[in-house]
Design a protein around this motif. Structure first.
Motif, PDB file in Angstrom:
ATOM      1  N   GLY A  62       0.845  -1.192   0.000  1.00  0.00           N
ATOM      2  CA  GLY A  62       0.000   0.000   0.000  1.00  0.00           C
ATOM      3  C   GLY A  62       0.879   1.239   0.000  1.00  0.00           C
ATOM      4  N   SER A  63       0.731   2.081   1.025  1.00  0.00           N
ATOM      5  CA  SER A  63       1.526   3.312   1.075  1.00  0.00           C
ATOM      6  C   SER A  63       2.891   3.104   1.713  1.00  0.00           C
ATOM      7  CB  SER A  63       0.759   4.392   1.854  1.00  0.00           C
ATOM      8  OG  SER A  63       0.564   3.999   3.190  1.00  0.00           O
ATOM      9  N   TRP A  64       3.163   1.890   2.227  1.00  0.00           N
ATOM     10  CA  TRP A  64       4.396   1.653   2.994  1.00  0.00           C
ATOM     11  C   TRP A  64       5.488   1.022   2.142  1.00  0.00           C
ATOM     12  CZ3 TRP A  64       4.280   3.765   7.681  1.00  0.00           C
ATOM     13  CH2 TRP A  64       3.032   3.995   8.260  1.00  0.00           C
ATOM     14  N   VAL A  65       6.692   1.548   2.273  1.00  0.00           N
ATOM     15  CA  VAL A  65       7.865   0.929   1.644  1.00  0.00           C
ATOM     16  C   VAL A  65       8.414  -0.136   2.590  1.00  0.00           C
ATOM     17  CG1 VAL A  65      10.241   1.301   0.857  1.00  0.00           C
ATOM     18  CG2 VAL A  65       8.457   2.974   0.316  1.00  0.00           C
ATOM     19  N   ARG A  66       8.699  -1.319   2.055  1.00  0.00           N
ATOM     20  CA  ARG A  66       9.291  -2.398   2.840  1.00  0.00           C
ATOM     21  C   ARG A  66      10.581  -2.855   2.159  1.00  0.00           C
ATOM     22  NH1 ARG A  66       5.271  -5.813   5.258  1.00  0.00           N
ATOM     23  NH2 ARG A  66       3.888  -4.545   6.516  1.00  0.00           N
ATOM     24  N   LEU A  67      11.578  -3.237   2.949  1.00  0.00           N
ATOM     25  CA  LEU A  67      12.837  -3.730   2.388  1.00  0.00           C
ATOM     26  C   LEU A  67      12.837  -5.253   2.351  1.00  0.00           C
ATOM     27  CD1 LEU A  67      15.487  -1.403   4.071  1.00  0.00           C
ATOM     28  CD2 LEU A  67      14.380  -1.166   1.841  1.00  0.00           C
ATOM     29  N   LEU A  68      13.288  -5.814   1.222  1.00  0.00           N
ATOM     30  CA  LEU A  68      13.372  -7.270   1.079  1.00  0.00           C
ATOM     31  C   LEU A  68      14.591  -7.805   1.826  1.00  0.00           C
ATOM     32  CD1 LEU A  68      12.279  -9.854  -0.307  1.00  0.00           C
ATOM     33  CD2 LEU A  68      13.789  -9.317  -2.221  1.00  0.00           C
ATOM     34  N   GLU A  69      15.716  -7.126   1.686  1.00  0.00           N
ATOM     35  CA  GLU A  69      16.935  -7.513   2.396  1.00  0.00           C
ATOM     36  C   GLU A  69      17.884  -6.320   2.420  1.00  0.00           C
ATOM     37  OE1 GLU A  69      19.832  -9.982  -0.137  1.00  0.00           O
ATOM     38  OE2 GLU A  69      17.887 -10.620  -0.906  1.00  0.00           O
ATOM     39  N   LEU A  70      19.027  -6.487   3.067  1.00  0.00           N
ATOM     40  CA  LEU A  70      20.027  -5.429   3.150  1.00  0.00           C
ATOM     41  C   LEU A  70      21.245  -5.783   2.303  1.00  0.00           C
ATOM     42  CD1 LEU A  70      19.938  -4.768   7.016  1.00  0.00           C
ATOM     43  CD2 LEU A  70      18.759  -3.496   5.230  1.00  0.00           C
ATOM     44  N   LYS A  71      21.891  -4.756   1.750  1.00  0.00           N
ATOM     45  CA  LYS A  71      23.101  -4.980   0.948  1.00  0.00           C
ATOM     46  C   LYS A  71      24.189  -4.032   1.454  1.00  0.00           C
ATOM     47  CE  LYS A  71      24.630  -5.563  -3.846  1.00  0.00           C
ATOM     48  NZ  LYS A  71      24.817  -7.024  -3.762  1.00  0.00           N
ATOM     49  N   ALA A  72      25.331  -4.602   1.807  1.00  0.00           N
ATOM     50  CA  ALA A  72      26.422  -3.809   2.373  1.00  0.00           C
ATOM     51  C   ALA A  72      27.107  -2.964   1.303  1.00  0.00           C
ATOM     52  CB  ALA A  72      27.442  -4.733   3.030  1.00  0.00           C
ATOM     53  N   ASP A  73      27.562  -1.772   1.726  1.00  0.00           N
ATOM     54  CA  ASP A  73      28.296  -0.893   0.814  1.00  0.00           C
ATOM     55  C   ASP A  73      29.704  -1.452   0.631  1.00  0.00           C
ATOM     56  OD1 ASP A  73      26.040   0.642   1.076  1.00  0.00           O
ATOM     57  OD2 ASP A  73      26.952   2.112   2.429  1.00  0.00           O
ATOM     58  N   VAL A  74      30.053  -1.788  -0.609  1.00  0.00           N
ATOM     59  CA  VAL A  74      31.420  -2.264  -0.870  1.00  0.00           C
ATOM     60  C   VAL A  74      32.328  -1.107  -1.272  1.00  0.00           C
ATOM     61  CG1 VAL A  74      30.856  -4.649  -1.408  1.00  0.00           C
ATOM     62  CG2 VAL A  74      30.644  -2.925  -3.191  1.00  0.00           C
ATOM     63  N   THR A  75      31.727  -0.043  -1.811  1.00  0.00           N
ATOM     64  CA  THR A  75      32.465   1.186  -2.112  1.00  0.00           C
ATOM     65  C   THR A  75      31.619   2.354  -1.605  1.00  0.00           C
ATOM     66  OG1 THR A  75      31.409   1.337  -4.288  1.00  0.00           O
ATOM     67  CG2 THR A  75      33.560   0.239  -4.187  1.00  0.00           C
ATOM     68  N   GLN A  76      32.152   3.578  -1.756  1.00  0.00           N
ATOM     69  CA  GLN A  76      31.407   4.766  -1.322  1.00  0.00           C
ATOM     70  C   GLN A  76      30.120   4.899  -2.127  1.00  0.00           C
ATOM     71  OE1 GLN A  76      33.077   7.540   0.565  1.00  0.00           O
ATOM     72  NE2 GLN A  76      31.279   8.838   0.572  1.00  0.00           N
ATOM     73  N   VAL A  77      29.001   5.119  -1.441  1.00  0.00           N
ATOM     74  CA  VAL A  77      27.705   5.290  -2.108  1.00  0.00           C
ATOM     75  C   VAL A  77      27.272   6.742  -1.938  1.00  0.00           C
ATOM     76  CG1 VAL A  77      25.296   4.551  -2.184  1.00  0.00           C
ATOM     77  CG2 VAL A  77      27.087   2.891  -1.659  1.00  0.00           C
ATOM     78  N   GLU A  78      26.900   7.384  -3.059  1.00  0.00           N
ATOM     79  CA  GLU A  78      26.503   8.794  -3.035  1.00  0.00           C
ATOM     80  C   GLU A  78      25.002   8.929  -3.215  1.00  0.00           C
ATOM     81  OE1 GLU A  78      28.546  11.248  -2.529  1.00  0.00           O
ATOM     82  OE2 GLU A  78      30.505  10.288  -2.770  1.00  0.00           O
ATOM     83  N   LEU A  79      24.452   9.987  -2.602  1.00  0.00           N
ATOM     84  CA  LEU A  79      23.024  10.273  -2.747  1.00  0.00           C
ATOM     85  C   LEU A  79      22.668  10.516  -4.212  1.00  0.00           C
ATOM     86  CD1 LEU A  79      20.539  10.584  -0.907  1.00  0.00           C
ATOM     87  CD2 LEU A  79      21.072  13.019  -0.715  1.00  0.00           C
ATOM     88  N   ALA A  80      23.634  11.035  -4.978  1.00  0.00           N
ATOM     89  CA  ALA A  80      23.394  11.303  -6.403  1.00  0.00           C
ATOM     90  C   ALA A  80      23.010  10.035  -7.153  1.00  0.00           C
ATOM     91  CB  ALA A  80      24.640  11.933  -7.024  1.00  0.00           C
ATOM     92  N   GLN A  81      23.497   8.878  -6.703  1.00  0.00           N
ATOM     93  CA  GLN A  81      23.164   7.616  -7.379  1.00  0.00           C
ATOM     94  C   GLN A  81      21.668   7.310  -7.271  1.00  0.00           C
ATOM     95  OE1 GLN A  81      26.963   5.882  -5.308  1.00  0.00           O
ATOM     96  NE2 GLN A  81      26.199   4.293  -6.694  1.00  0.00           N
TER      97      GLN A  81
END
Length: 394
Positions: A62-81
């Protein structure tokens, strides 16, 4: 994550956000992106922001976002992505938000916004959309001492004896609902819960008046801090009375608190609700499709689960699983941690605040389809619904 797996009642995975994006109304499209941004900071603290760049991991209920699983950052992740990923969804944005959403997404992709600025931009977009829609809030309340007590330690606002809206403060009317469940010693709980409601009735109108009349831009962060200050004042007043009466240990009076507030920044309608919570009274968000608990109990079982020591279902079976780890009035404000959340409203919904007299033993889940969702789907009178739920709990 494990308590909120993205699976429907038939055991099927919920759809991805990307797959249902084009069919969602404008406010919901904004709300989904807003929720993803709200997850950015907590996930970045765990080096898990890469999770939000996996379209297959972003599921919706419905209106809620749910996460299926988590994925670790292997390199720097930017908000621009995130902005670059959302660019691909722009052609299917609803026409009324297509242009301002494109401006926002491209600014995000160019790294021109930090996370707080990005959230603020979506706040503004949601509110501007919301002001074109009619919006009505209805509130009803009820309370009962139950079949096993000789007095009632629960107090609520609006007072069930004052359901006439004109008897309520103009800044609280149709904007605020509160539940306090008192605890500790004979008559102590009743005194604490009443004191909490009375103090909130005194302090909150001043804050809401300031929000409505201030020419300055509204700040959700500042508003949340001011709500927290009010909670600490309530706490300190009950602590002072405990100390004055020389109450110790289990005789110290206290109270839980759940409160829902919809402010009106600069006098304009707002589609955001702020939820304040201490103790084990709860708030449920009910839609025609589901019934979701949006507060976390401040008890031993929940703490064990949140800290990752055990699954909630096992922690709850502990002898002390339901013991409160905090309530208003039992300790000084320096050790109090009120939880304040805000949510966007993008559809007709019901917020149900209740004490454990209703929520214990999974009663809300049992009553949801038969007694709670019909309040929405069949437009049942709210006062009647309150009394029916009390009768079912008794």
């Amino acid at each position: 994550l494990l308590e909120n797996i993205p699976v429907d009642l038939d055991g099927h995975l919920l759809p991805t956000l990307e797959s249902v994006w084009s069919k969602a109304p404008a406010l919901r499209q904004i709300n989904w992106l807003w929720q993803v941004l709200q997850l950015w900071q907590p996930l970045s603290e765990q080096n898990m922001t890469l999770t939000l760049l996996q379209p297959n991991f972003l599921r919706v209920d419905g209106s809620w976002v749910r996460l299926l699983e988590l994925k670790a950052d292997v390199t720097q992740v930017e908000l621009a992505q995130l902005g670059n990923m959302w660019k691909e969804w722009l052609p299917e944005a609803q026409p009324e938000i297509e242009e301002p959403l494109a401006d926002f997404v491209f600014a995000l992709a160019r790294n021109e916004l930090d996370i707080n600025e990005a959230i603020s931009k979506l706040d503004e977009l949601a509110i501007s959309q919301f002001q074109t829609k009619p919006f009505t809030i209805r509130i009803a309340s009820g309370t009962d001492q139950g079949p096993s007590r000789d007095h009632n330690e629960d107090t609520c606002y609006p007072d069930p004896k004052q359901q006439d809206r004109l008897q309520q403060n103009e800044y609280l009317r149709d904007r605020v609902a509160v539940i306090c469940d008192g605890l500790g010693g004979h008559e102590g709980g009743e005194v604490a819960s009443n004191m909490a409601i009375q103090t909130i009735e005194q302090l909150l109108p001043t804050l809401l008046h300031q929000v409505e009349t201030s020419p300055e831009p509204f700040s959700p962060q500042a508003f949340s801090r001011q709500l927290e200050s009010i909670v600490r004042v309530v706490n300190d007043q009950i602590v002072a009375l405990n100390d004055k009466q020389q109450r110790t240990a289990q005789q110290r009076m206290g109270t839980t608190l759940v409160m829902a507030i919809i402010p009106s920044p600069q006098g304009k309608p707002c589609n955001q609700v702020y939820i304040v919570h201490v103790g084990d009274s709860r708030i449920y968000w009910v839609s025609p499709q589901n019934c979701r608990q949006v507060t976390l109990d401040d008890d031993v079982a929940t703490r064990e689960s949140v800290l990752g020591y055990n699954f909630y279902i096992y922690s709850h079976q502990r002898v002390d699983g339901g013991a409160l780890i905090q309530a208003l009035g039992t300790r000084g404000s320096e050790s109090l941690m009120p939880r304040i959340q805000r949510f966007q409203i993008d559809e007709d919904c019901l917020l149900m605040l209740c004490s454990d007299g209703l929520s214990d033993f999974e009663r809300v889940n049992e009553l949801c389809e038969s007694h709670i969702q019909p309040i929405l789907t069949k437009n049942l009178p709210l006062r009647q619904a309150c009394q029916t739920l009390i009768a079912e709990a008794n």
